[in-house]
Design a protein around this motif. Structure first.
Motif, PDB file in Angstrom:
ATOM      1  N   LEU A  34      47.554  42.691  36.265  1.00  0.00           N
ATOM      2  CA  LEU A  34      46.600  41.603  36.063  1.00  0.00           C
ATOM      3  C   LEU A  34      47.286  40.245  36.022  1.00  0.00           C
ATOM      4  CD1 LEU A  34      44.304  43.041  33.251  1.00  0.00           C
ATOM      5  CD2 LEU A  34      44.019  43.210  35.734  1.00  0.00           C
ATOM      6  N   ASP A  35      46.612  39.255  36.544  1.00  0.00           N
ATOM      7  CA  ASP A  35      47.024  37.862  36.382  1.00  0.00           C
ATOM      8  C   ASP A  35      46.479  37.423  35.024  1.00  0.00           C
ATOM      9  OD1 ASP A  35      47.270  35.107  36.288  1.00  0.00           O
ATOM     10  OD2 ASP A  35      46.211  34.739  38.167  1.00  0.00           O
ATOM     11  N   VAL A  36      47.361  37.283  34.044  1.00  0.00           N
ATOM     12  CA  VAL A  36      46.943  36.920  32.688  1.00  0.00           C
ATOM     13  C   VAL A  36      47.344  35.479  32.342  1.00  0.00           C
ATOM     14  CG1 VAL A  36      46.900  39.287  31.806  1.00  0.00           C
ATOM     15  CG2 VAL A  36      49.030  37.984  31.724  1.00  0.00           C
ATOM     16  N   GLY A  82      35.284  46.475  37.226  1.00  0.00           N
ATOM     17  CA  GLY A  82      35.322  47.589  36.289  1.00  0.00           C
ATOM     18  C   GLY A  82      35.781  47.163  34.917  1.00  0.00           C
ATOM     19  N   VAL A  83      36.329  48.139  34.169  1.00  0.00           N
ATOM     20  CA  VAL A  83      36.817  47.864  32.822  1.00  0.00           C
ATOM     21  C   VAL A  83      38.221  48.436  32.648  1.00  0.00           C
ATOM     22  CG1 VAL A  83      34.511  47.786  31.771  1.00  0.00           C
ATOM     23  CG2 VAL A  83      35.772  49.940  31.813  1.00  0.00           C
ATOM     24  N   CYS A  84      38.968  47.824  31.764  1.00  0.00           N
ATOM     25  CA  CYS A  84      40.314  48.277  31.426  1.00  0.00           C
ATOM     26  C   CYS A  84      40.207  49.614  30.678  1.00  0.00           C
ATOM     27  CB  CYS A  84      40.992  47.224  30.558  1.00  0.00           C
ATOM     28  SG  CYS A  84      42.674  47.608  30.077  1.00  0.00           S
ATOM     29  N   VAL A  85      41.059  50.573  31.040  1.00  0.00           N
ATOM     30  CA  VAL A  85      40.972  51.909  30.456  1.00  0.00           C
ATOM     31  C   VAL A  85      41.679  52.010  29.110  1.00  0.00           C
ATOM     32  CG1 VAL A  85      41.570  54.347  30.804  1.00  0.00           C
ATOM     33  CG2 VAL A  85      40.690  52.995  32.709  1.00  0.00           C
ATOM     34  N   SER A  86      42.822  51.343  28.958  1.00  0.00           N
ATOM     35  CA  SER A  86      43.538  51.419  27.683  1.00  0.00           C
ATOM     36  C   SER A  86      44.176  50.073  27.370  1.00  0.00           C
ATOM     37  CB  SER A  86      44.594  52.523  27.701  1.00  0.00           C
ATOM     38  OG  SER A  86      45.539  52.275  28.710  1.00  0.00           O
ATOM     39  N   GLU A  92      53.088  42.996  29.594  1.00  0.00           N
ATOM     40  CA  GLU A  92      53.184  44.011  30.648  1.00  0.00           C
ATOM     41  C   GLU A  92      51.771  44.426  31.049  1.00  0.00           C
ATOM     42  OE1 GLU A  92      55.630  47.114  28.970  1.00  0.00           O
ATOM     43  OE2 GLU A  92      57.437  46.120  29.690  1.00  0.00           O
ATOM     44  N   PRO A  93      51.073  43.563  31.786  1.00  0.00           N
ATOM     45  CA  PRO A  93      49.651  43.798  32.070  1.00  0.00           C
ATOM     46  C   PRO A  93      49.383  44.747  33.242  1.00  0.00           C
ATOM     47  CG  PRO A  93      50.313  41.726  33.018  1.00  0.00           C
ATOM     48  CD  PRO A  93      51.524  42.266  32.286  1.00  0.00           C
ATOM     49  N   PHE A  94      50.020  45.916  33.214  1.00  0.00           N
ATOM     50  CA  PHE A  94      49.799  46.937  34.232  1.00  0.00           C
ATOM     51  C   PHE A  94      48.677  47.831  33.723  1.00  0.00           C
ATOM     52  CE2 PHE A  94      54.468  46.419  33.513  1.00  0.00           C
ATOM     53  CZ  PHE A  94      54.679  45.470  34.506  1.00  0.00           C
ATOM     54  N   VAL A  95      47.491  47.749  34.311  1.00  0.00           N
ATOM     55  CA  VAL A  95      46.343  48.452  33.744  1.00  0.00           C
ATOM     56  C   VAL A  95      45.662  49.392  34.731  1.00  0.00           C
ATOM     57  CG1 VAL A  95      45.855  46.556  32.140  1.00  0.00           C
ATOM     58  CG2 VAL A  95      44.652  46.657  34.306  1.00  0.00           C
ATOM     59  N   SER A  96      45.031  50.400  34.161  1.00  0.00           N
ATOM     60  CA  SER A  96      44.121  51.255  34.911  1.00  0.00           C
ATOM     61  C   SER A  96      42.743  50.624  34.803  1.00  0.00           C
ATOM     62  CB  SER A  96      44.075  52.653  34.311  1.00  0.00           C
ATOM     63  OG  SER A  96      45.319  53.281  34.431  1.00  0.00           O
ATOM     64  N   ILE A  97      42.032  50.598  35.917  1.00  0.00           N
ATOM     65  CA  ILE A  97      40.707  49.979  35.946  1.00  0.00           C
ATOM     66  C   ILE A  97      39.675  51.040  36.330  1.00  0.00           C
ATOM     67  CG2 ILE A  97      39.256  48.192  36.984  1.00  0.00           C
ATOM     68  CD1 ILE A  97      41.932  46.690  37.623  1.00  0.00           C
TER      69      ILE A  97
END
Length: 131
Positions: A34-36, A82-86, A92-97
């Motif tokens: 993610l671009d945070v 969508g939504v962030c899973v966890s 470290e904004p590596f997310v499952s969507i």
């Protein structure tokens, strides 16, 4: 004897993660970084709405209002995905969507009232329910 610096270990609990994501069915394969850069919170929490910048092909957490207690409006040239899973640190904004599944809307990190209709229209495979 010498002292070895093993670095700083960041830890946070699951909090509402297993409560917010009631059923994961499908999401963006491999997740996204993610671009945070304009995100003000320390963490992107499970259930946070994720958007896609169609001009720059980047993924971001949905922006918050100036008080930081609710979602702001969807920026132009962006779409709901969508939504962030966890919960993940913005360091470290590596997310499952997740784009297909069941979300407990009452346990989401921010109220969905103002954006739920548009979010459901954009991602109809997300189901929102609560006890």
């Amino acid at each position: 004897m010498s002292v070895v610096d093993v670095g700083t270990i960041e830890s946070f609990g699951f909090g509402n993660d297993p409560i917010v994501i009631r059923k994961y069915i499908a999401g963006i394969k491999g997740g996204k970084v993610l671009d945070v850069s304009n995100f003000k919170d320390e963490y992107v929490r499970a259930g946070h709405v994720i958007i896609h910048d169609t001009e720059n092909d980047t993924y971001k957490p949905m922006p918050l209002n100036s008080a930081g207690n609710a979602y702001d409006t969807l920026p132009s040239n962006h779409e709901y995905v969508g939504v962030c899973v966890s919960t993940k640190s913005v360091k470290e904004p590596f997310v499952s969507i997740m784009h297909t599944g069941v979300v407990n809307d009452m346990a989401s990190p921010y109220p969905l009232d103002t954006i739920k209709t548009a979010l459901k229209a954009a991602v109809p495979t997300l189901v929102f329910e609560h006890d």
